[in-house]
Design a protein around this motif. Structure first.
Motif, PDB file in Angstrom:
ATOM      1  N   ARG A  34      -1.782   0.800   6.082  1.00 54.38           N
ATOM      2  CA  ARG A  34      -0.624   0.179   6.737  1.00 54.38           C
ATOM      3  C   ARG A  34      -0.917  -0.084   8.209  1.00 54.38           C
ATOM      4  O   ARG A  34      -0.665  -1.179   8.719  1.00 54.38           O
ATOM      5  N   THR A  53       0.835  -1.199   0.000  1.00 57.55           N
ATOM      6  CA  THR A  53       0.000   0.000   0.000  1.00 57.55           C
ATOM      7  C   THR A  53       0.871   1.251   0.000  1.00 57.55           C
ATOM      8  O   THR A  53       2.078   1.189   0.274  1.00 57.55           O
ATOM      9  N   ASP A  54       0.241   2.390  -0.302  1.00 55.39           N
ATOM     10  CA  ASP A  54       0.934   3.670  -0.196  1.00 55.39           C
ATOM     11  C   ASP A  54       0.258   4.555   0.850  1.00 55.39           C
ATOM     12  O   ASP A  54       0.552   5.749   0.942  1.00 55.39           O
ATOM     13  N   ASP A  55      -0.644   3.968   1.639  1.00 59.32           N
ATOM     14  CA  ASP A  55      -1.460   4.750   2.559  1.00 59.32           C
ATOM     15  C   ASP A  55      -1.219   4.312   4.001  1.00 59.32           C
ATOM     16  O   ASP A  55      -1.315   3.120   4.321  1.00 59.32           O
ATOM     17  N   ASP A  56      -0.934   5.283   4.864  1.00 58.65           N
ATOM     18  CA  ASP A  56      -0.618   4.963   6.253  1.00 58.65           C
ATOM     19  C   ASP A  56      -1.813   4.407   7.016  1.00 58.65           C
ATOM     20  O   ASP A  56      -1.649   3.634   7.969  1.00 58.65           O
ATOM     21  N   MET A  72       5.516  -0.700   1.974  1.00 58.77           N
ATOM     22  CA  MET A  72       5.040   0.592   1.485  1.00 58.77           C
ATOM     23  C   MET A  72       5.557   0.805   0.068  1.00 58.77           C
ATOM     24  O   MET A  72       6.746   0.611  -0.219  1.00 58.77           O
TER      25      MET A  72
END
Length: 268
Positions: A61, A55-58, A73
């Motif tokens: 995550r 994913t690229d989203d905290d 990430m």
């Protein structure tokens, strides 16, 4: 042959923003997010050495780490799940010989779909990518047609050669048929199940390939392989009576919850 499953998940979905964090209720009382149910599905596949959420989203995550997932990430510039899987392969893929893209919006994917997919890729040395297809019964086909008439995308269909080589994938219902099917009828339409198994060389090459006109028109990442002459093997899988649906729209949430109830009932 080591196998790694990657679950790509992004928050900024065009059709349904934030859908990996949507909660789905099951008959056992659990109320898990979509990404956790997809993780559960991945962990139920035999013969897999590693499962990674990409994913690229905290927010995703944090949710994934809370239920014990390994997270990689990836760049927000990834255009689709295949590019995200390629980045995972590059960063942490190690000696993986088969990489499976189990998309994070398909928590109802039966474990045998993925197991058959891996076996199919292993058995065909000419195939660079493999993906499962499921023959629609009348109920599934009629659901697709109802969605399209309402302006929604209910799923992707696939057509392939006698040798199971993919010819085309579409968000329209192909091939066209004017026949009206009863719920239990067998139809000539195949539902493309959104799972892929890649050989590392094919996956690594993908981000360097330009997106062609068909991929841009349909919004289907696998068409990039076809437009550049790569062989995709369609592996026909058996639904064994289980209904399958991806979560594409908010309207799909009650459908999937109903299917979770059906699965629980059939396993009692």
């Amino acid at each position: 042959m080591s196998v790694m499953i990657v679950i790509p998940a992004r928050y900024a979905s065009t059709r349904y923003p934030g859908k990996p964090l949507v909660r789905l209720k099951a008959p056992d009382g659990t109320n898990k997010t979509l990404i956790e149910r997809s993780w559960d599905a991945a962990c139920g596949v035999t013969g897999v050495d590693r499962v990674v959420v990409a994913t690229d989203d905290d927010r995703i995550r944090s949710e994934a780490e809370n239920f014990g997932a390994e997270v990689c990430m990836t760049s927000p510039e990834c255009a689709n799940g295949t590019e995200r899987c390629a980045e995972v392969l590059d960063k942490i893929g190690g000696d993986a010989e088969v990489i499976v893209n189990l998309q994070g919006d398909a928590p109802l994917t039966p474990h045998w779909f993925v197991e058959d997919l891996i076996a199919g890729l292993r058995s065909d040395p000419e195939a660079e990518v493999a993906t499962p297809v499921l023959r629609c019964d009348g109920r599934a086909l009629n659901g697709f047609l109802e969605d399209r008439s309402a302006g929604r995308v209910g799923g992707t269909t696939a057509v392939f050669s006698a040798g199971k080589k993919a010819l085309y994938f579409s968000k329209e219902v192909v091939p066209y048929t004017s026949i009206k099917y009863a719920d239990d009828d067998e139809t000539p339409v195949f539902h493309h199940v959104g799972v892929y198994a890649y050989r590392p060389s094919a996956l690594s090459s993908y981000p360097r390939l330009s997106a062609g006109p068909l991929e841009k028109l349909e919004g289907l990442e696998q068409l990039r392989f076809l437009e550049h002459g790569h062989r995709i093997l369609c592996v026909e899988v058996n639904g064994r009576g289980r209904q399958f649906w991806e979560l594409n729209n908010p309207e799909d949430v009650p459908k999937i919850e109903a299917m979770l109830r059906d699965i629980a009932t059939s396993e009692e």
